[in-house]
Design an enzyme around this catalytic site. Structure first.
Site, mmCIF file in Angstrom:
data_model
loop_
_atom_site.group_PDB
_atom_site.id
_atom_site.type_symbol
_atom_site.label_atom_id
_atom_site.label_comp_id
_atom_site.label_asym_id
_atom_site.label_seq_id
_atom_site.Cartn_x
_atom_site.Cartn_y
_atom_site.Cartn_z
ATOM 1 N N ASN A 34 0.830 -1.224 0.000
ATOM 2 C CA ASN A 34 0.000 0.000 0.000
ATOM 3 C C ASN A 34 0.864 1.275 0.000
ATOM 4 O O ASN A 34 0.342 2.363 0.192
ATOM 5 C CB ASN A 34 -0.961 0.007 1.204
ATOM 6 C CG ASN A 34 -0.243 0.200 2.526
ATOM 7 O OD1 ASN A 34 0.998 0.121 2.587
ATOM 8 N ND2 ASN A 34 -0.992 0.438 3.591
ATOM 9 N N TYR A 145 3.864 -2.460 17.666
ATOM 10 C CA TYR A 145 4.691 -3.304 16.787
ATOM 11 C C TYR A 145 4.996 -4.643 17.464
ATOM 12 O O TYR A 145 4.724 -5.706 16.918
ATOM 13 C CB TYR A 145 5.981 -2.558 16.457
ATOM 14 C CG TYR A 145 6.892 -3.264 15.482
ATOM 15 C CD1 TYR A 145 6.602 -3.291 14.129
ATOM 16 C CD2 TYR A 145 8.069 -3.874 15.923
ATOM 17 C CE1 TYR A 145 7.454 -3.923 13.226
ATOM 18 C CE2 TYR A 145 8.921 -4.508 15.022
ATOM 19 C CZ TYR A 145 8.608 -4.528 13.675
ATOM 20 O OH TYR A 145 9.464 -5.150 12.782
ATOM 21 N N TYR A 159 -3.307 -21.380 13.372
ATOM 22 C CA TYR A 159 -3.718 -21.874 12.044
ATOM 23 C C TYR A 159 -3.008 -23.196 11.741
ATOM 24 O O TYR A 159 -3.583 -24.099 11.147
ATOM 25 C CB TYR A 159 -3.404 -20.844 10.944
ATOM 26 C CG TYR A 159 -4.575 -19.946 10.636
ATOM 27 C CD1 TYR A 159 -4.919 -18.900 11.492
ATOM 28 C CD2 TYR A 159 -5.359 -20.139 9.501
ATOM 29 C CE1 TYR A 159 -6.006 -18.078 11.224
ATOM 30 C CE2 TYR A 159 -6.445 -19.325 9.224
ATOM 31 C CZ TYR A 159 -6.761 -18.296 10.085
ATOM 32 O OH TYR A 159 -7.836 -17.494 9.810
HETATM 33 P P1 NAD Z 1 9.701 -1.456 5.135
HETATM 34 O O1 NAD Z 1 8.957 -0.452 5.923
HETATM 35 O O2 NAD Z 1 10.697 -0.992 4.130
HETATM 36 O O3 NAD Z 1 8.696 -2.415 4.357
HETATM 37 C C1 NAD Z 1 7.390 -2.691 4.786
HETATM 38 C C2 NAD Z 1 6.479 -2.656 3.565
HETATM 39 O O4 NAD Z 1 5.136 -2.988 3.965
HETATM 40 C C3 NAD Z 1 6.409 -1.258 2.924
HETATM 41 O O5 NAD Z 1 6.598 -1.366 1.529
HETATM 42 C C4 NAD Z 1 5.008 -0.770 3.286
HETATM 43 O O6 NAD Z 1 4.494 0.146 2.347
HETATM 44 C C5 NAD Z 1 4.245 -2.083 3.339
HETATM 45 N N1 NAD Z 1 3.012 -2.012 4.151
HETATM 46 C C6 NAD Z 1 2.872 -1.484 5.399
HETATM 47 N N2 NAD Z 1 1.596 -1.616 5.811
HETATM 48 C C7 NAD Z 1 0.925 -2.257 4.802
HETATM 49 C C8 NAD Z 1 -0.416 -2.679 4.636
HETATM 50 N N3 NAD Z 1 -1.342 -2.483 5.594
HETATM 51 N N4 NAD Z 1 -0.772 -3.285 3.478
HETATM 52 C C9 NAD Z 1 0.145 -3.493 2.485
HETATM 53 N N5 NAD Z 1 1.444 -3.121 2.598
HETATM 54 C C10 NAD Z 1 1.825 -2.516 3.752
HETATM 55 O O7 NAD Z 1 10.393 -2.438 6.192
HETATM 56 P P2 NAD Z 1 11.349 -3.711 5.985
HETATM 57 O O8 NAD Z 1 12.570 -3.467 6.756
HETATM 58 O O9 NAD Z 1 11.453 -4.081 4.574
HETATM 59 O O10 NAD Z 1 10.523 -4.818 6.771
HETATM 60 C C11 NAD Z 1 9.776 -5.829 6.111
HETATM 61 C C12 NAD Z 1 9.222 -6.798 7.147
HETATM 62 O O11 NAD Z 1 10.288 -7.424 7.855
HETATM 63 C C13 NAD Z 1 8.322 -6.131 8.172
HETATM 64 O O12 NAD Z 1 7.242 -7.000 8.450
HETATM 65 C C14 NAD Z 1 9.209 -6.003 9.382
HETATM 66 O O13 NAD Z 1 8.475 -6.023 10.583
HETATM 67 C C15 NAD Z 1 10.099 -7.227 9.250
HETATM 68 N N6 NAD Z 1 11.369 -7.032 9.939
HETATM 69 C C16 NAD Z 1 12.336 -6.222 9.402
HETATM 70 C C17 NAD Z 1 13.515 -6.025 10.090
HETATM 71 C C18 NAD Z 1 14.633 -5.174 9.563
HETATM 72 O O14 NAD Z 1 15.599 -4.965 10.260
HETATM 73 N N7 NAD Z 1 14.591 -4.682 8.345
HETATM 74 C C19 NAD Z 1 13.713 -6.633 11.350
HETATM 75 C C20 NAD Z 1 12.698 -7.423 11.863
HETATM 76 C C21 NAD Z 1 11.536 -7.629 11.151
#
Ligand code: NAD
Ligand code: UDP
Length: 311
Positions: A34, A145, A159
Site C-alpha cells: 500500500n 509493533y 492456524y
Molecule cells: P519497510 O517499511 O521498508 O517495508 C514494509 C512494507 O510494507 C512497505 O513497503 C510498506 O508500504 C508495506 N506495508 C505497510 N503496511 C501495509 C499494509 N497495511 N498493506 C500493504 N502493505 C503494507 O520495512 P522492511 O525493513 O522491509 O521490513 C519488512 C518486514 O520485515 C516487516 O514485516 C518487518 O516487521 C520485518 N522485519 C524487518 C527487520 C529489519 O531490520 N529490516 C527486522 C525485523 C523484522
C-alpha cells in the site's frame, strides 16, 4: 512448474530484494503493497519483467488471488513509522495476518511470517534463543509493533494446529542495506544519511545499547532457505548476524567509512529501547545450513555507496 509467489510489503526494503531474488530464480511474483513506507522506485526496475505483477492493496482488507507461497512482510518496521499511526500498525500485523492466513488456508499455500527480534522486547536472556518468551511492555510506545508481531505469531501457530496450514515463522534481527528509505529513522540509514550530509550523528543515550546488524543479501538468502525447508521446520527461527556492536561503535564506523567531519550529538533515549540484542542462530545453522557472510564494514560500504548514488 513455475511457482506463483505472493510477497506482501514487496515494495519495501526487504520485500523489493526478495521479489528480485525470486524472479531471478524463475518464480512468478505478485507484489502487494500500500506504499505506506515502501517506494515505487524500489520496484521500478522489476515492473517490465514478464513474471512480475504489482497490486496496490492494504493487507488489512481481504485478498482473493491464487498462489502457491506467501511471504508476509507487510508492516512498517522502523520505530518512527510504526509509531506514526500505532492503531494501523497493530491492524496491519493482526488483521493482515488473519487475511493472509485465510488466503493460505483456502489456496493451501505455504506461508512465511516476517516476525522480529522485537518479540523478545528488552531481553534478560542474552544472546536470544528461540525458546525465550521475551520481556515486552504491553502498553508502551513500541507495543503496537511488538505485541502486533507477537499476536501474529500466535495466529500462525493456531492456524497450523487448527487448520494444518503450512507455516514458517522467521524472527528477523536488525537488517540493513540499499533501498532503506532515507527518512526511515532506523539507525543505519540515519547515521549514513547524516554523515553524507555532513550533519552530526544523533546518538540516542550514551550509545551503549547493542544491536547485531545483518546485511540484506544474507537475510534474503535465509528467508528463501526457510521457505524451502521441510514442512516440519515451522520455526520460530532466528535470522540475523550474531556479531554484536554498541550503537556508539556503529557511529564511529560510519564516520570512518564515509570520511565525514560529523561529530556525535547525544539525544534522549527513546522509551523501551532494548539495551542489548544478539541472535543465537544455532537453529538456522543446523536446519538451514545458513550463516551470514557479509561483515559489517563491507555491508556498510555497500550501503554508503547506494546512498551516495541516490541522495
Ligand atoms: P519497510 O517499511 O521498508 O517495508 C514494509 C512494507 O510494507 C512497505 O513497503 C510498506 O508500504 C508495506 N506495508 C505497510 N503496511 C501495509 C499494509 N497495511 N498493506 C500493504 N502493505 C503494507 O520495512 P522492511 O525493513 O522491509 O521490513 C519488512 C518486514 O520485515 C516487516 O514485516 C518487518 O516487521 C520485518 N522485519 C524487518 C527487520 C529489519 O531490520 N529490516 C527486522 C525485523 C523484522
Ligand atoms: N538510534 C540512535 N540514533 C538514531 C536512530 C537510532 O542512537 O538516529 C539507536 C536506537 O535508540 C536503538 C538503536 O539505535 O538503540 C537501533 O535503532 P533502530 O530504530 O534502528 O532499531 P530498533 O532495533 O531499536 O528497532
Amino acid at each position: 512448474m513455475t511457482k506463483k509467489i505472493l510477497v506482501t510489503g514487496g515494495a519495501g526494503f526487504l520485500g523489493s530484494h526478495l521479489c528480485e531474488r525470486l524472479l531471478e530464480r524463475g518464480d512468478d511474483v505478485l507484489c502487494v503493497d500500500n506504499f505506506f513506507t515502501g517506494q515505487r522506485r524500489n520496484i521500478a526496475h522489476l515492473m517490465s519483467h514478464e513474471r512480475f505483477e504489482f497490486m496496490r492493496h492494504d493487507v488489512t482488507f481481504p485478498l482473493y488471488v491464487e498462489i502457491d507461497e506467501i511471504y508476509n512482510l507487510a508492516c512498517p518496521a522502523s520505530p518512527v513509522h510504526y509509531q506514526f499511526d500505532p492503531v494501523q500498525t497493530t491492524k496491519t500485523s493482526v488483521i493482515g495476518a488473519i487475511n493472509m492466513l485465510g488466503l493460505a488456508k483456502r489456496t493451501k499455500a505455504k506461508i512465511l511470517q516476517a516476525s522480529t527480534s522485537e518479540v523478545y522486547g528488552d531481553p534478560e536472556v542474552h544472546p536470544q534463543v528461540e525458546d525465550y518468551w521475551g520481556r515486552v511492555n504491553p502498553i508502551g510506545l513500541r507495543s503496537c509493533y511488538d505485541e502486533g508481531k507477537r499476536c501474529a505469531e500466535t495466529l500462525f501457530f493456531d492456524y497450523h494446529r487448527q487448520h494444518r496450514t503450512r507455516i514458517k515463522v522467521a524472527r528477523i534481527f536488525n537488517t540493513y542495506g540499499p533501498r532503506m528509505h532515507p527518512n526511515d529513522g532506523r539507525v543505519v540509514s540515519n547515521f549514513i544519511v547524516q554523515a553524507l550530509a555532513g550533519h552530526d550523528i544523533t546518538l540516542y543515550g550514551e550509545g551503549r545499547q547493542t544491536r547485531s546488524f545483518c546485511y540484506v543479501d544474507d537475510l534474503i538468502e535465509a528467508l528463501i532457505r526457510l521457505m524451502d525447508s521441510p514442512d516440519d521446520l515451522v520455526g520460530p527461527v532466528n535470522l540475523g548476524n550474531p556479531v554484536e556492536f554498541t550503537i556508539a561503535e556503529l557511529a564511529q564506523k560510519v564516520i570512518a567509512l564515509t570520511g565525514a567531519p560529523s561529530t556525535l550529538a547525544h539525544r534522549p533515549m527513546p522509551s523501551d529501547d532494548p539495551r542489548q540484542r544478539q541472535p543465537d542462530i544455532s537453529l538456522a545453522r543446523q536446519r538451514l545450513g545458513w550463516e551470514p557472510t557479509i561483515a559489517l564494514d563491507e555491508g556498510l560500504s555497500r550501503t554508503i555507496a547506494y546512498f551516495k548514488a541516490t541522495l
